[in-house]
Enzyme design. Structure first.
Site, PDB file in Angstrom:
ATOM      1  N   CYS A 197     -77.532 -83.045 -27.835  1.00 42.10           N
ATOM      2  CA  CYS A 197     -77.632 -83.313 -26.385  1.00 42.10           C
ATOM      3  C   CYS A 197     -78.740 -84.300 -26.032  1.00 42.10           C
ATOM      4  O   CYS A 197     -78.675 -84.944 -24.982  1.00 42.10           O
ATOM      5  CB  CYS A 197     -77.828 -81.999 -25.640  1.00 42.10           C
ATOM      6  SG  CYS A 197     -76.467 -80.836 -25.935  1.00 42.10           S
ATOM      7  N   HIS A 228     -79.131 -84.928 -18.799  1.00 41.05           N
ATOM      8  CA  HIS A 228     -78.055 -84.292 -19.563  1.00 41.05           C
ATOM      9  C   HIS A 228     -77.473 -83.152 -18.746  1.00 41.05           C
ATOM     10  O   HIS A 228     -78.211 -82.342 -18.176  1.00 41.05           O
ATOM     11  CB  HIS A 228     -78.597 -83.765 -20.890  1.00 41.05           C
ATOM     12  CG  HIS A 228     -77.648 -82.831 -21.578  1.00 41.05           C
ATOM     13  ND1 HIS A 228     -76.357 -83.182 -21.886  1.00 41.05           N
ATOM     14  CD2 HIS A 228     -77.802 -81.538 -21.991  1.00 41.05           C
ATOM     15  CE1 HIS A 228     -75.757 -82.165 -22.477  1.00 41.05           C
ATOM     16  NE2 HIS A 228     -76.605 -81.156 -22.542  1.00 41.05           N
ATOM     17  N   ASN A 247     -68.985 -80.344 -20.691  1.00 39.06           N
ATOM     18  CA  ASN A 247     -70.242 -80.746 -21.338  1.00 39.06           C
ATOM     19  C   ASN A 247     -69.909 -81.601 -22.550  1.00 39.06           C
ATOM     20  O   ASN A 247     -69.511 -81.084 -23.597  1.00 39.06           O
ATOM     21  CB  ASN A 247     -71.021 -79.490 -21.750  1.00 39.06           C
ATOM     22  CG  ASN A 247     -72.311 -79.816 -22.485  1.00 39.06           C
ATOM     23  OD1 ASN A 247     -72.623 -80.988 -22.725  1.00 39.06           O
ATOM     24  ND2 ASN A 247     -73.060 -78.797 -22.864  1.00 39.06           N
TER      25      ASN A 247
END
Length: 362
Positions: free
Chosen positions: A122, A270, A301
């Site tokens: 991420c 993020h 996501n």
């Protein structure tokens, strides 16, 4: 770790998601067993509505190839001028060789173009920028193609799907492709990156690679009950990590860059879930209009690619060319436990287009 650069920039960007779109509403009577309140709670807190999933034949390199060809054909990038191609992913096409090597051949890049992968999740987009800006600043490369993203659905075996059929899965598939370049004009960028390896146990895939961990090695309940390729996550620990560490890191990068948050045109964070970003916005008293938070709603996501997806959909310079330089903050956080923040400028020639849906080549 903190550092700055003066002659590297992002020139262009494309974002690609696969063609299979799933709507969370269609899972009301399967995954959510008719519980409309639970479904609506997930939509409100997590932010999930749609996600895009690859089919059996499509992988990271396919999405990346499609995005690279957008830069070649629409932006006008000459592939023979690329000095390096780097893929940041945790779902490579192969264990050997690096996906970047395979993609190098698919794109027919020159043999002088180096290729390698970075294993990051991420925080990978900002980690990649730091690494490749370093290569540009040191004079070795003038132009680099940076691919960032994953096809996490490829890890879901039939056994894993059956085991988790009543659990919400927020991950979607998607890949970004960015052109990074040397610029003679001074373009200041600031980076701060960190990692806490003691937090590995809160978000990891214990099995499926080359280590066979034992229950006593990680004092974290029930991770040893995961299947090969299945992720384990302690949701509360990850939520606390993100909502505590990112505000600290944001304040720190502002201080390092001698910048006020009011001076920022956009903050691109993020987007693991909506509640995390909303909490960070509230803690830092950020302007919601400058901090877009709808990427997970549109795509799920998509790990390291959430930041470029948000940039592409927010700016879409093909429709709305930049009228001035933009000062932006980028913040990534996740597995590792890793975090990375940057403050940089997008100049008036920056090019991107709205997130594209992959179409298979005939």
């Amino acid at each position: 770790m903190k550092t700055s650069f003066s002659h590297a920039k992002i020139s262009a960007m494309a974002m690609v998601v696969p063609q299979n779109r799933y709507n969370i509403d269609d899972e009301l009577h399967t995954r959510y067993q008719g519980d409309i309140k639970k479904l609506n709670r997930i939509k409100k807190s997590v932010g999930l509505q749609y996600k895009y999933i690859v089919d059996e034949e499509t992988s990271v390199s396919d999405l990346a190839e499609y995005g690279a060809n957008i830069l070649f054909n629409e932006y006008g990038l000459d592939k023979n001028t690329i000095d390096a191609i780097v893929v940041i992913t945790q779902t490579p096409d192969f264990f050997i060789p690096a996906t970047a090597c395979y993609l190098h051949g698919k794109l027919d890049l020159p043999q002088t173009t180096l290729a390698f992968d970075i294993n990051q999740s991420c925080a990978g987009f900002v980690y990649g920028l730091y690494t490749l800006f370093s290569m540009i600043e040191n004079g070795g490369c003038k132009r680099i193609l940076m691919v960032c993203g994953d096809a996490n659905s490829k890890s879901e075996t039939e056994k894993i799907r059956e085991k988790n059929k009543f659990k919400t899965n927020v991950t979607g598939d998607g890949v970004s492709i960015s052109l990074l370049e040397y610029t003679q004009e001074k373009t200041q960028s600031f980076f701060e990156l960190g990692n806490d390896g003691k937090g590995v146990k809160y978000l990891f895939k214990p099995f499926g690679a080359f280590k066979n961990p034992k229950p006593h090695e990680f004092d974290e309940p029930e991770w040893y009950n995961t299947e090969p390729k299945e992720s384990y996550m302690n949701g509360l620990e990850i939520f606390n990590f993100a909502t505590q560490k990112e505000p600290e890191a944001f304040e720190s990068i502002l201080e390092y860059a001698k910048c006020k948050k009011e001076d920022l045109d956009y903050i691109f964070l993020h987007q693991a879930n909506k509640s995390i970003v909303d909490t960070i916005i509230k803690k830092l008293e950020l302007d919601p209009l400058k901090t877009p938070n709808d990427t997970i709603t549109k795509y799920g996501n998509v790990n390291g690619a959430t930041i470029p997806a948000t940039i592409c959909d927010t700016l879409n310079t093909v429709i709305n060319p930049l009228s001035k330089k933009l000062k932006v903050e980028l913040g990534g956080f996740g597995a590792g436990l890793s975090w990375a923040n940057a403050i940089l400028e997008l100049d008036q020639n920056f090019w991107c287009k709205q997130t594209q849906i992959y179409k298979k080549y005939l």
